[in-house]
Design a protein around this motif. Structure first.
Motif, short mmCIF file in Angstrom:
data_model
loop_
_atom_site.label_atom_id
_atom_site.label_comp_id
_atom_site.label_asym_id
_atom_site.label_seq_id
_atom_site.Cartn_x
_atom_site.Cartn_y
_atom_site.Cartn_z
N CYS A 19 0.82 -1.21 0.00
CA CYS A 19 0.00 0.00 0.00
C CYS A 19 0.86 1.27 0.00
CB CYS A 19 -0.92 0.02 1.21
SG CYS A 19 -2.06 -1.37 1.27
N TYR A 21 0.45 5.52 0.62
CA TYR A 21 -0.38 6.63 1.10
C TYR A 21 -0.27 7.78 0.11
CZ TYR A 21 -2.01 10.27 4.35
OH TYR A 21 -2.69 11.30 4.94
N GLN A 25 -5.72 11.42 1.92
CA GLN A 25 -6.63 10.68 2.77
C GLN A 25 -6.82 9.24 2.36
OE1 GLN A 25 -10.61 12.39 2.39
NE2 GLN A 25 -9.84 14.05 1.20
N THR A 26 -6.00 8.75 1.43
CA THR A 26 -6.26 7.43 0.86
C THR A 26 -5.01 6.56 0.81
OG1 THR A 26 -7.87 8.54 -0.56
CG2 THR A 26 -7.31 6.28 -1.14
N LEU A 27 -5.20 5.27 1.11
CA LEU A 27 -4.17 4.26 0.86
C LEU A 27 -4.57 3.54 -0.41
CD1 LEU A 27 -3.76 2.55 4.36
CD2 LEU A 27 -2.08 3.96 3.19
N ASP A 39 -9.84 4.15 2.84
CA ASP A 39 -9.77 5.42 3.55
C ASP A 39 -8.69 5.30 4.63
OD1 ASP A 39 -10.69 7.14 6.06
OD2 ASP A 39 -11.50 8.08 4.23
N ALA A 40 -7.74 6.23 4.64
CA ALA A 40 -6.61 6.15 5.57
C ALA A 40 -7.02 6.33 7.03
CB ALA A 40 -5.56 7.19 5.18
N ASP A 41 -8.08 7.05 7.30
CA ASP A 41 -8.50 7.28 8.68
C ASP A 41 -9.35 6.16 9.27
OD1 ASP A 41 -7.20 9.73 9.03
OD2 ASP A 41 -8.89 10.84 8.19
#
Length: 119
Positions: A19, A21, A25-27, A39-41
């Protein structure tokens, strides 16, 4: 992660994926013949392109930067929206290997080219 606790866990079956980053906000994760965005969060699966599913083959991802996924598809270079997986409106000239706010670097016939970053 500011307190040492994980924000989320990866969806099942994705632990072996590689993965990247997007610095937003996205992987964006790749494994074999699949491209997946999370979604990274929250760890929520946003979209997936898998070979043999649907009418589109996943591109070979070359770089990920600020909401964009760069790669090589069947018809040449592509740029996808990292949050939706849809094609960006402008067709790219190249599939960069490295991208920052100023330029994208692409390798073609063992020659390195620099393209100004846009948008």
């Amino acid at each position: 992660m500011t307190n040492g606790k994980a924000r989320a866990t990866m969806p099942p079956g994705m632990r072996a994926m590689s993965c990247t980053y997007d610095r937003g906000q996205t992987l964006v994760c790749t494994y074999g013949f699949a491209v997946v965005a999370v979604d990274a969060d929250t760890g929520t699966l946003l979209w997936a392109l898998k070979d043999g599913e649907g009418n589109r083959k996943p591109p070979t991802v070359t770089a990920v930067w600020h909401g964009r996924v760069y790669g090589r598809g069947v018809g040449g270079p592509v740029v996808l929206d990292a949050r939706t997986g849809t094609d960006m409106p402008t067709k790219p000239e190249a599939a960069p290997l490295l991208v920052n706010e100023y330029a994208g670097l692409a390798l073609d016939d063992n020659r390195l080219f620099s393209y100004p970053a846009g948008g």
